[in-house]
Design an enzyme around this catalytic site. Sequence first.
Site: not given
Length: 337
Positions: A81, A83-84, A86, A144, A176, A234, A302-303
């Site tokens: 969570k 920005g993986t 992206w 990860h 997130s 990020y 999500r956002k």
Amino acid sequence: METPLILPTDKQVELDEGYQKTHKNFDELLPTLPTRKGWWMHQLFQYQGFWLSAFGIRGIMLVHDHFKPRPTDIIVATSPKCGTTWLKALVFSIINRDSYDFSDHPLSKASHQDLMILLELHIHGSGSTSLVDGLASPRVISTHIPYSLFPERMTEGSSPCRFVYLCRDPKDVLVSKWHFSNKVRPEELPPLTLDEAFESFCQGVSHEGPFWDHVLGYWKASLESPEKVLFFKYEDVKKQPWGCVRKVAEFLGVPFSEEEENKGVVGEIVKLCSFEKMSSLDVNKRDTRNRERPVSNSDFFRKGEVRDWVNHLSPQMAEKLDQITEQKLQGTGLSFH
């Protein structure tokens, strides 16, 4: 430099004695590890200082025993969570920019899960490294896994692997993760409350946590070996996506030519990989859950905003997290302010 699409497979591999030994060692180790309640899985296990799922531990053990790095390997790494999705899209589009037309790009039609494997998940799923071994070079692989849990042949000395790492303000990571966990928790489990998530996160008990230890592993490696580990925040990528795309390309040895700059290729990549573009695609809006993939493509979007935490955390929660972060990062040269 074309990376072929990676499609899900149910093919079972016949495990040789080496793989059988690794699985036996895993089966013997797991019951001896400390456990805590997971956020969306039933249990997390403490392994070499980190809280991991059972499949994550098995995957790491298989990587240690059997993964053979190549000189062209690119490892796209994040704590969950951060920005993986992206980062995976950006690296994939940079590496493969000569192979696809932006008007008909795989990222417009396929899930990021199909374009870049998650190392520990796919190795665990097949029980061997055969799927990864069969990928064409350059292999662009997501993970990860904390930096300290990779074998030395991937991180030390003349290691051929290059890592691109993205982290994020821990307050946004907490929010997130909390939202994500409630999307993917089994229906028979009650929702995870924000208070529960907050307390666990502060104690370091979250997937691949403690979060701060995960970040510091890659941060210190980026300072010691900047030619091997590229570290981003990020928030910085959101502010200057064009500059970050150029920096990734240079780090990976494929800088943009003057002709590409003049044609606006950097801008095309930024636009292609933007949250707005990716979240609006049909492939990322559909519910794609099935037995093999319990997490839907839509669950990863999500956002994508910076400082969304202000809509969820109390001032007291934010202050406590900031205090922990300041304490953990003191003297390292890294901050989230």
